[in-house]
Design a protein around this motif. Structure first.
Motif, PDB file in Angstrom:
ATOM      1  N   PHE A   1       0.976  -1.333  -0.033  1.00 41.53           N
ATOM      2  CA  PHE A   1       0.033   0.108  -0.087  1.00 41.53           C
ATOM      3  C   PHE A   1       0.906   1.232   0.005  1.00 41.53           C
ATOM      4  O   PHE A   1       0.913   2.167  -0.666  1.00 41.53           O
ATOM      5  CB  PHE A   1      -0.988  -0.066   1.106  1.00 41.53           C
ATOM      6  CG  PHE A   1      -1.526   1.282   1.483  1.00 41.53           C
ATOM      7  CD1 PHE A   1      -2.728   1.646   0.530  1.00 41.53           C
ATOM      8  CD2 PHE A   1      -1.217   2.095   2.397  1.00 41.53           C
ATOM      9  CE1 PHE A   1      -3.307   2.920   1.109  1.00 41.53           C
ATOM     10  CE2 PHE A   1      -1.815   3.427   2.909  1.00 41.53           C
ATOM     11  CZ  PHE A   1      -2.699   3.803   1.949  1.00 41.53           C
ATOM     12  N   LEU A   2       1.889   1.449   0.975  1.00 40.32           N
ATOM     13  CA  LEU A   2       2.640   2.385   0.914  1.00 40.32           C
ATOM     14  C   LEU A   2       3.577   2.650  -0.361  1.00 40.32           C
ATOM     15  O   LEU A   2       3.691   3.733  -0.703  1.00 40.32           O
ATOM     16  CB  LEU A   2       3.764   2.177   2.053  1.00 40.32           C
ATOM     17  CG  LEU A   2       3.165   2.419   3.498  1.00 40.32           C
ATOM     18  CD1 LEU A   2       4.378   1.955   4.500  1.00 40.32           C
ATOM     19  CD2 LEU A   2       2.896   3.778   3.720  1.00 40.32           C
ATOM     20  N   GLU A   3       4.156   1.511  -1.001  1.00 41.88           N
ATOM     21  CA  GLU A   3       4.651   1.718  -2.249  1.00 41.88           C
ATOM     22  C   GLU A   3       3.763   2.158  -3.430  1.00 41.88           C
ATOM     23  O   GLU A   3       3.974   2.919  -4.405  1.00 41.88           O
ATOM     24  CB  GLU A   3       5.081   0.414  -2.707  1.00 41.88           C
ATOM     25  CG  GLU A   3       6.537  -0.079  -2.091  1.00 41.88           C
ATOM     26  CD  GLU A   3       7.118  -1.302  -2.047  1.00 41.88           C
ATOM     27  OE1 GLU A   3       8.254  -1.615  -1.739  1.00 41.88           O
ATOM     28  OE2 GLU A   3       6.431  -2.084  -2.836  1.00 41.88           O
ATOM     29  N   SER A   4       2.487   1.682  -3.410  1.00 42.75           N
ATOM     30  CA  SER A   4       1.428   2.321  -4.267  1.00 42.75           C
ATOM     31  C   SER A   4       1.090   3.549  -4.214  1.00 42.75           C
ATOM     32  O   SER A   4       0.960   4.434  -5.043  1.00 42.75           O
ATOM     33  CB  SER A   4       0.209   1.349  -4.262  1.00 42.75           C
ATOM     34  OG  SER A   4      -0.456   1.688  -3.053  1.00 42.75           O
ATOM     35  N   VAL A   5       1.084   4.380  -3.022  1.00 47.22           N
ATOM     36  CA  VAL A   5       0.858   5.563  -2.865  1.00 47.22           C
ATOM     37  C   VAL A   5       2.204   6.448  -2.859  1.00 47.22           C
ATOM     38  O   VAL A   5       2.077   7.761  -3.441  1.00 47.22           O
ATOM     39  CB  VAL A   5       0.194   5.777  -1.321  1.00 47.22           C
ATOM     40  CG1 VAL A   5       0.210   7.366  -1.079  1.00 47.22           C
ATOM     41  CG2 VAL A   5      -0.939   5.038  -1.005  1.00 47.22           C
ATOM     42  N   PHE A   6       3.278   5.911  -2.376  1.00 46.87           N
ATOM     43  CA  PHE A   6       4.412   7.029  -2.243  1.00 46.87           C
ATOM     44  C   PHE A   6       5.598   6.461  -3.235  1.00 46.87           C
ATOM     45  O   PHE A   6       6.823   7.022  -3.195  1.00 46.87           O
ATOM     46  CB  PHE A   6       5.026   7.045  -1.003  1.00 46.87           C
ATOM     47  CG  PHE A   6       3.978   7.435   0.111  1.00 46.87           C
ATOM     48  CD1 PHE A   6       3.851   8.994   0.076  1.00 46.87           C
ATOM     49  CD2 PHE A   6       3.463   6.729   0.819  1.00 46.87           C
ATOM     50  CE1 PHE A   6       2.919   9.582   0.980  1.00 46.87           C
ATOM     51  CE2 PHE A   6       2.557   7.218   1.735  1.00 46.87           C
ATOM     52  CZ  PHE A   6       2.263   8.644   1.846  1.00 46.87           C
TER      53      PHE A   6
END
Length: 394
Positions: free
Chosen positions: A211-216
């Protein structure tokens, strides 16, 4: 077998304020603001007593005085801070095997492997007491398995305290802290995380890395690792480059002062910009003059730690006046900035104003994006960079 790392982060508390209090004990316990003039200056440092009123560094001085009208405003003394920093560096240098000076008042120390012979936390505690005793300055430290957690432990230990985060306890220590406490986490990233209801590092620890990689993007991995106390960054030894220099050989010998000064201004600007880009400051400047008969002279001068050309240029011009016999034409001229240490341009905040700081930041941003010398002072534009070849000394 993977060695357990023992990383210590040391920070001198309210460094500029503490140094001023050494020279004037009547300042102890009072709200202190160190910075430029009340109308256009900027806060370089402030005491904990002033921070309670919302004052912080880089804030316009006039705003700080509104928040804390009874604060004592001090202009600041560069030389005192450079000398105090040197004293602390010397104690650390003579005590530990590997350290990194990350700013004028901040150090990382690597004690990995020493646990076979010493209790590392006790060793760090004794070092802290040694610094306090020999310099009279308050100091805090945090100790952990990596640089980030060690730095965050120091921040929790302040003022004038120490904190050990045992191996395996990183996540537990981080969980209750605000995400804003993560070093290197920008304001816009924090705001985005708040939008997802993530306020504490504990909330962040529950979030999936995907999730963090998809957002940031790539920064998502960085955020995930920091939240879990994972930081493999090495301690970069303090024996890095000590000087930066550039010189210019003329096709025909020059004895015109204006031409020489114009070239010196351009070279000094270029070196100062490089220092700021590398997050370094210099405390010694020198010029080199070679006459037509190859007779070479150098002249140098100790200066307060700086990377600002409005301080360096007048000093370099002054050295030219001292070094040059004006009856003799010059074949080569050079500038060298030495005794470098890590430290941002912030060190000079107390003698600057907001406009000047913004000007430097804007110049550096443009030059960084579009190449050196895209923007410079008018005097530096009279010659092109093609005329001389800067070189760096290791």
């Amino acid at each position: 077998m993977h060695l357990q790392r023992h990383i210590v982060h040391i920070d001198l508390d309210s460094f500029f304020v503490s140094v001023e209090r050494k020279f004037d004990s009547s300042l102890i316990g009072k709200p202190i603001i160190i910075g430029g003039s009340a109308d256009r200056g900027v806060v370089a440092s402030c005491s904990y007593e002033a921070r309670k009123f919302g004052v912080h560094s880089a804030m316009p001085t006039r705003q700080a005085i509104k928040l804390c009208p009874h604060a004592i405003l001090i202009r600041g003394t560069h030389g005192r801070y450079s000398e105090a920093s040197r004293e602390v560096t010397e104690i650390i240098h003579n005590t530990v095997p590997l350290y990194q000076k990350s700013s004028i008042d901040e150090f990382y120390i690597d004690l990995t492997g020493m646990d076979r012979f010493y209790n590392c936390y006790q060793f760090a505690s004794e070092l802290r007491q040694k610094v306090i005793k020999q310099t009279g300055l308050p100091i805090s430290f945090g100790m952990a398995s990596g640089k980030t957690v060690a730095k965050m432990a120091t921040n929790q230990a302040k003022p004038n305290g120490q904190l050990l985060i045992e191996h395996g306890c990183e996540k537990e220590f981080l969980a209750p802290l605000s995400i804003s406490k993560i070093p290197g986490l920008g304001e816009s990233t924090a705001k985005k995380l708040y939008m997802y209801g993530i306020e504490k590092i504990g909330d962040l620890q529950k979030v999936n890395i995907k999730f963090l990689e998809s957002v940031f993007g790539k920064a998502g991995t960085f955020i995930y690792n920091r939240a879990h106390g994972i930081d493999e960054a090495e301690i970069i030894p303090h024996s890095d480059r000590k000087s930066i220099s550039t010189e210019h050989t003329f096709h025909t010998n020059i004895s015109d002062k204006h031409t020489l000064e114009t070239i010196l201004v351009s070279m000094t600007e270029e070196l100062a910009s490089k220092l700021r880009r590398e997050n370094k400051v210099s405390s010694c400047m020198a010029i080199k003059i070679r006459y037509a008969n190859f007779d070479t002279h150098t002249q140098q001068q100790k200066i307060p730690l700086t990377a600002a050309e409005h301080i360096l240029i007048p000093g370099i011009k002054n050295l030219l006046g001292k070094a040059w016999n004006q009856h003799r034409p010059i074949r080569l001229i050079g500038v060298r900035l030495s005794d470098l240490c890590t430290g941002s341009y912030q060190i000079n905040l107390f003698e600057d104003n907001e406009e000047r700081i913004r000007l430097y930041q804007a110049m550096d941003n443009i030059n960084f994006r579009f190449g050196d010398k895209t923007v410079c002072r008018a005097a530096g534009m009279e010659i092109g960079t093609r005329n001389f070849n800067p070189f760096l000394k290791g």
